[in-house]
Structures are given as structure tokens and as C-alpha cells.
Design an enzyme around this catalytic site. Sequence first.
Site, PDB file in Angstrom:
ATOM      1  N   GLY A   7       0.807  -1.204  -0.004  1.00 33.32           N
ATOM      2  CA  GLY A   7      -0.206   0.004  -0.014  1.00 33.32           C
ATOM      3  C   GLY A   7       0.813   1.287  -0.063  1.00 33.32           C
ATOM      4  N   CYS A   8       0.376   2.496  -0.408  1.00 33.42           N
ATOM      5  CA  CYS A   8       0.920   3.694  -0.343  1.00 33.42           C
ATOM      6  C   CYS A   8       1.453   4.347   0.857  1.00 33.42           C
ATOM      7  CB  CYS A   8       0.047   4.462  -1.215  1.00 33.42           C
ATOM      8  SG  CYS A   8      -1.422   5.007  -0.530  1.00 33.42           S
TER       9      CYS A   8
END
Length: 325
Positions: free
Chosen positions: A134-135
Amino acid sequence: MIQVGIIGGAGYTAGELIRLLISHPNVEINFVYSTSNAGNKISKVHQDLVGDFHLEFTTNVNPKVDMLFLCLGHGNSVKFLSANAFSETTKIIDLGNDFRLEKDKTFNGKTFVYGLPELQREVIKKSNYIANPGCFATAIQLGLLPIAEKRLLKNDVHINAVTGATGAGTSLSATTHFTWRDNNFSYYKPFTHQHLGEINQTVNQLQHSFSSEIIFMPNRGNFSRGIFATLYTDFEGSIEEAKSIYKDYYKDAKFTFISEDQLHLKQVVNTNKCLIHLHKHNGKLLVTSIIDNLLKGASGQAIQNMNLMFGIDETTGLHLKATYF
């Protein structure tokens, strides 16, 4: 040439993938799948591609592509792979969260490896199935890996991170409209953000003895792209020792760098870089970590992983420069 298929082609991450892959010297895009835009030219949705890319969105898939990117909403990759069979030689990178956690990594005989290159580059090279991080998780983990690897996390880690509007995806909601987002700032999912699972998993992989809490406050910023994360925790060493630990850990990293100067987002927006800055104050180590959420936080990192999986130089197709002004 690596034949590539992209599933969920109308979103921000798929658009970034297409922009990067059409210039990748080892890749040919075979198809881009979208149920909502089937039959439309891809450049009708990703309008900057007018004159550069002439394929149309399709609902047909080529099950024998070499590389499949899943750019679907969280929870939808399992559904798609359950309904569509691909060749045993097809490698898969999922940009959603379906396979990131240890308990979810195996599906239909496929075992997905967590694809953070700075954590396990050699494992990724040998893998056919990757769960792209995920970012927020990417920015935060890159800020924690060096001290976790040295088992120096002794107390709670406090994190405050701000993401741009593209972090919410293309679907409209009350908090994504321009009139709400402009000149505004807010937090969301305090202490409970879904990326905490993978962050805790990685920290415990490196430092089994870690038993304190990772406390995360995610925020929405009124800019389009980028993540600015600050995290602090107790640290007994000097700032010089901290810098030495971080520089040594990232000495072979292709995209993660330690900066002596304070950071700002324009240094990384439109690049695949992560920049890290360290500051020590009264026994606390402050780590600042910045990335572009759509590139190092999603599509750029996915291509970085693809390069590793196919034995290509890690940086191929990712020599990007920040849009500084």
C-alpha cells in the site's frame, strides 16, 4: 517482449501503469480490461495519452500474457482470479490489498510474496506472484526498516502522514469533491487504517521482539499526489549513528535515499523515489519519509517488481524526474 495485461484500466494506478509501460523497452501492452469502459478508447479516459496509445478498453482477456497487473478495488482481485483462469506461466502483481497479509497470501495454489524491494529484493526475483504494498505502508515502512532490522525499536512509534486526493481513487465521495478538498485538511481512519496490518507484519518480521504499538494518524491534504509521513520513536543512539544505520541499509537501494536536508513533496512527485530525512531531539528520532503515492506507492513500485521478476535492471522504465515547478 513481455506481453502485459492490465485489469481495472480506468483508475489512477492503471493510468500510471499505462503511461510508464508504453515507454518501457521490454514491454508490449496486450490488453487493458475495464467493464465500465469497454469499447472506449483508452485515451478517452486517460486523456493525456491522445496520440500516444491507440488501444481500446476490453472485457476480453488473453490468458497467456506474461505479466498481469490487477488494479482493482480492495477485495476484488480474489473475485477476478476466481472467475478468470490464466496460464501457469503468467506472473501476477496485485496492486490491491487482497494478498498482502500472511494469512491471505495463498490463493488457488498461488503464493503471493510481499513486494517491497527494499525489504526482500532477492525473494521477489524468484517469485511469480506479488502483493504490491500500500502507498502509506510503503512510505512508513521505508522509514522504519533500518531501525527495525537492527532491533532498535524500543517503544511506541507515532506516525502522522498526509496523502493527496488521488489516494482516494477515482470514485466520488463527500470528501473527494473539489469544493470540499480545496483549502481543507482532515484526518480519517484514526488508529485503524488498513495499512497498519502490513506495517506491523513487516516490523515483526525484522524485529520479532517488538511488542509496542504503532500509532498511525492518516490525513487528507488539498493536493493531488504525494505522501508526506513523519514518524518518531525513542532512540538511544546519536543522530550520526542513526544516519549511519539508514545509509548502510539503503546503500544498494535504487530509489530510496537519505537526505541531509529537510524535505518537501515536490522532490518526489512524478518519480519512483523515496526520500528520508532524520532528526534527533531529546531522545526521540524523527524520521520523515516522502513518496509519490501513485508511483513508488503503487504503479512505479509494481513496475520495479516486474523488472526484478523478469531479471531486468530494476530501474528500467522508471528514470523519472520530479515536476519541480
